[in-house]
Design a protein around this motif. Structure first.
Motif, PDB file in Angstrom:
ATOM      1  N   ILE A 106       0.841  -1.201   0.000  1.00 34.02           N
ATOM      2  CA  ILE A 106       0.000   0.000   0.000  1.00 34.02           C
ATOM      3  C   ILE A 106       0.876   1.250   0.000  1.00 34.02           C
ATOM      4  CG2 ILE A 106      -1.826  -1.232   1.210  1.00 34.02           C
ATOM      5  CD1 ILE A 106      -1.073   0.700   3.647  1.00 34.02           C
ATOM      6  N   ALA A 107       2.175   1.093   0.300  1.00 33.29           N
ATOM      7  CA  ALA A 107       3.112   2.210   0.281  1.00 33.29           C
ATOM      8  C   ALA A 107       4.526   1.666   0.247  1.00 33.29           C
ATOM      9  CB  ALA A 107       2.926   3.104   1.516  1.00 33.29           C
ATOM     10  N   LEU A 108       5.447   2.484  -0.284  1.00 36.46           N
ATOM     11  CA  LEU A 108       6.867   2.142  -0.323  1.00 36.46           C
ATOM     12  C   LEU A 108       7.624   3.258   0.385  1.00 36.46           C
ATOM     13  CD1 LEU A 108       7.066   1.268  -4.132  1.00 36.46           C
ATOM     14  CD2 LEU A 108       6.701  -0.336  -2.265  1.00 36.46           C
ATOM     15  N   VAL A 109       8.458   2.874   1.336  1.00 36.58           N
ATOM     16  CA  VAL A 109       9.267   3.847   2.070  1.00 36.58           C
ATOM     17  C   VAL A 109      10.727   3.556   1.743  1.00 36.58           C
ATOM     18  CG1 VAL A 109       9.844   4.811   4.327  1.00 36.58           C
ATOM     19  CG2 VAL A 109       7.522   3.995   3.862  1.00 36.58           C
ATOM     20  N   PRO A 154       1.467   5.698  -2.230  1.00 28.26           N
ATOM     21  CA  PRO A 154       2.513   6.574  -1.709  1.00 28.26           C
ATOM     22  C   PRO A 154       3.910   5.967  -1.841  1.00 28.26           C
ATOM     23  CG  PRO A 154       0.654   6.490  -0.198  1.00 28.26           C
ATOM     24  CD  PRO A 154       0.407   5.436  -1.236  1.00 28.26           C
ATOM     25  N   VAL A 155       4.818   6.748  -2.384  1.00 31.16           N
ATOM     26  CA  VAL A 155       6.243   6.406  -2.399  1.00 31.16           C
ATOM     27  C   VAL A 155       6.954   7.518  -1.630  1.00 31.16           C
ATOM     28  CG1 VAL A 155       8.306   6.055  -3.806  1.00 31.16           C
ATOM     29  CG2 VAL A 155       6.086   5.205  -4.611  1.00 31.16           C
ATOM     30  N   LEU A 156       7.568   7.163  -0.522  1.00 29.71           N
ATOM     31  CA  LEU A 156       8.175   8.139   0.376  1.00 29.71           C
ATOM     32  C   LEU A 156       9.691   8.004   0.316  1.00 29.71           C
ATOM     33  CD1 LEU A 156       5.765   7.612   3.409  1.00 29.71           C
ATOM     34  CD2 LEU A 156       5.441   9.004   1.361  1.00 29.71           C
ATOM     35  N   LEU A 157      10.348   9.074  -0.105  1.00 27.51           N
ATOM     36  CA  LEU A 157      11.803   9.095  -0.166  1.00 27.51           C
ATOM     37  C   LEU A 157      12.312   9.727   1.130  1.00 27.51           C
ATOM     38  CD1 LEU A 157      12.443  10.241  -3.854  1.00 27.51           C
ATOM     39  CD2 LEU A 157      11.982   7.944  -2.954  1.00 27.51           C
ATOM     40  N   PHE A 158      12.991   8.922   1.920  1.00 28.43           N
ATOM     41  CA  PHE A 158      13.381   9.360   3.253  1.00 28.43           C
ATOM     42  C   PHE A 158      14.712  10.100   3.195  1.00 28.43           C
ATOM     43  CE2 PHE A 158      11.890   8.502   7.573  1.00 28.43           C
ATOM     44  CZ  PHE A 158      12.883   9.144   8.279  1.00 28.43           C
ATOM     45  N   GLY A 159      14.655  11.413   3.501  1.00 32.88           N
ATOM     46  CA  GLY A 159      15.877  12.208   3.512  1.00 32.88           C
ATOM     47  C   GLY A 159      16.032  13.010   2.234  1.00 32.88           C
ATOM     48  N   ARG A 160      15.411  14.190   2.182  1.00 31.70           N
ATOM     49  CA  ARG A 160      15.447  15.021   0.979  1.00 31.70           C
ATOM     50  C   ARG A 160      16.876  15.326   0.542  1.00 31.70           C
ATOM     51  NH1 ARG A 160      12.213  19.034  -1.655  1.00 31.70           N
ATOM     52  NH2 ARG A 160      10.500  18.633  -0.200  1.00 31.70           N
ATOM     53  N   GLU A 161      17.752  15.637   1.501  1.00 35.45           N
ATOM     54  CA  GLU A 161      19.115  16.025   1.149  1.00 35.45           C
ATOM     55  C   GLU A 161      19.827  14.910   0.384  1.00 35.45           C
ATOM     56  OE1 GLU A 161      23.282  17.646   3.197  1.00 35.45           O
ATOM     57  OE2 GLU A 161      21.642  16.914   4.464  1.00 35.45           O
ATOM     58  N   PHE A 162      19.679  13.681   0.858  1.00 35.44           N
ATOM     59  CA  PHE A 162      20.318  12.555   0.170  1.00 35.44           C
ATOM     60  C   PHE A 162      19.771  12.403  -1.245  1.00 35.44           C
ATOM     61  CE2 PHE A 162      20.216   8.142  -1.245  1.00 35.44           C
ATOM     62  CZ  PHE A 162      21.543   7.756  -1.109  1.00 35.44           C
ATOM     63  N   PHE A 178       8.991  13.549  -0.257  1.00 33.43           N
ATOM     64  CA  PHE A 178      10.140  13.527   0.639  1.00 33.43           C
ATOM     65  C   PHE A 178       9.637  13.560   2.084  1.00 33.43           C
ATOM     66  CE2 PHE A 178      11.989  15.714  -3.130  1.00 33.43           C
ATOM     67  CZ  PHE A 178      12.967  14.771  -3.431  1.00 33.43           C
ATOM     68  N   VAL A 179      10.236  12.758   2.937  1.00 38.82           N
ATOM     69  CA  VAL A 179       9.916  12.779   4.367  1.00 38.82           C
ATOM     70  C   VAL A 179      11.214  12.747   5.163  1.00 38.82           C
ATOM     71  CG1 VAL A 179       7.641  11.699   4.116  1.00 38.82           C
ATOM     72  CG2 VAL A 179       9.658  10.255   4.425  1.00 38.82           C
ATOM     73  N   GLU A 180      11.135  13.199   6.411  1.00 35.74           N
ATOM     74  CA  GLU A 180      12.334  13.306   7.238  1.00 35.74           C
ATOM     75  C   GLU A 180      12.252  12.511   8.539  1.00 35.74           C
ATOM     76  OE1 GLU A 180      14.928  14.694   5.995  1.00 35.74           O
ATOM     77  OE2 GLU A 180      13.898  15.565   4.263  1.00 35.74           O
TER      78      GLU A 180
END
Length: 301
Positions: A205-208, A236-244, A270-272
């Motif tokens: 249902i989501a990818l982190v 939802p696809v959540l990319l953890f760590g915008r800076e990276f 993007f999520v932190e």
């Protein structure tokens, strides 16, 4: 008299297990050169090159049937590097490098310590998902690639909050044994990358997606490609760590050169933090409503 005579559901034929147990070939046909063994009980036969399509089908079916038996319908997949360490181990490496007086080793260890933040967030996120899942009409299970690093963190977070989690491990030359936190009956081993990646998506249902290398990028961007092209439904696809992620991939360049559409940037967020990631998923599915009717989240690929 056979006590199954009046059982309307009694088997008409013996099971495969019963047939295997019943076969006692005469000594003339018991040797390794004999072809007498039942085909489905003959490992050498099943491993022949020509049987690859059959093995691929088995690798698709086994995790599917087992998850059905355990009523796993909806999952959240955690991708990320096998090389990211838990904070305590990263601290030990910094101390060891300092003791040696090795400047290069210390620099590497300090980077590992900085990246260990992602291990701890993946661990916390999996715990949040697992705890919240216990209150939902449709439970959600955490899924990882089953190895060390971020994968271990995901399974560990679920384990520490007394919930099940799934590990989709794969045979590789240099790694990897499954980590110690996967629910044993939900720990699978794959030969084919393609089938493993399919199982990641079938119930998701989501990818982190935490920071990672080639493997993480492969898994993440295949999922984005499938959504972009309409091969699977959007989730939802959540990319953890915008800076990276923004240092790694110049998304604005992709848009500016016409390689992707501006709308494609809406395929991910993007999520932190663990809480922020779970909040995106809650809002997307309405899980933060007081009277939740979660229904069925995922569809087969």
């Amino acid at each position: 008299m056979d006590d199954t005579t009046h059982d309307l559901r009694a088997r008409n034929f013996p099971s495969a297990q019963e047939d295997v147990a019943a076969v006692t070939p005469a000594s003339r046909y018991a040797g390794p050169e004999s072809a007498y063994r039942l085909a489905f009980d003959d490992k050498d036969f099943l491993l022949r090159e020509e049987l690859r399509p059959v093995r691929m089908q088995l690798e698709l079916l086994k995790p599917e049937l087992v998850q059905r038996e355990h009523r796993i319908e909806s999952t959240i997949v955690i991708f990320g590097s096998a090389r990211i360490l838990p904070r305590d181990e990263a601290l030990q490496r910094v101390a060891a490098a300092q003791a040696l007086g090795d400047a290069d080793a210390l620099k590497r260890a300090e980077m590992q310590l900085a990246m260990s933040h992602h291990y701890e967030e993946a661990r916390r996120f999996a715990g949040i998902v697992t705890t919240a899942s216990k209150q939902l009409d449709e439970p959600i299970a955490v899924v990882t690639g089953g190895g060390p690093g971020i994968m271990e963190a995901g399974n560990r977070g679920a384990f520490e909050t007394d919930g099940p989690s799934i590990g989709l491990n794969i045979v590789l030359p240099h790694e990897q044994a499954p980590n110690d936190y996967i629910t044993p009956e939900l720990c699978f081993q794959f030969h084919y990358f393609a089938l493993r990646k399919m199982h990641f998506l079938m119930r998701a249902i989501a990818l982190v997606c935490f920071p990672g290398g080639f493997g993480t990028l492969d898994e993440t961007f295949e999922a984005l490609t499938l959504m972009q092209t309409g091969k699977i439904r959007r989730r939802p696809v959540l990319l953890f760590g915008r800076e990276f992620w923004t240092k790694l991939i110049n998304f604005d360049l992709l848009v500016g050169t016409g390689m992707i559409n501006a709308e494609d940037l809406k395929l991910f967020h993007f999520v932190e933090s663990a809480e922020e990631a779970w909040g995106v998923i809650e809002r997307h599915y309405g899980l933060d409503a007081l009277d939740t009717q979660t229904g069925a989240f995922a569809e087969d690929v």
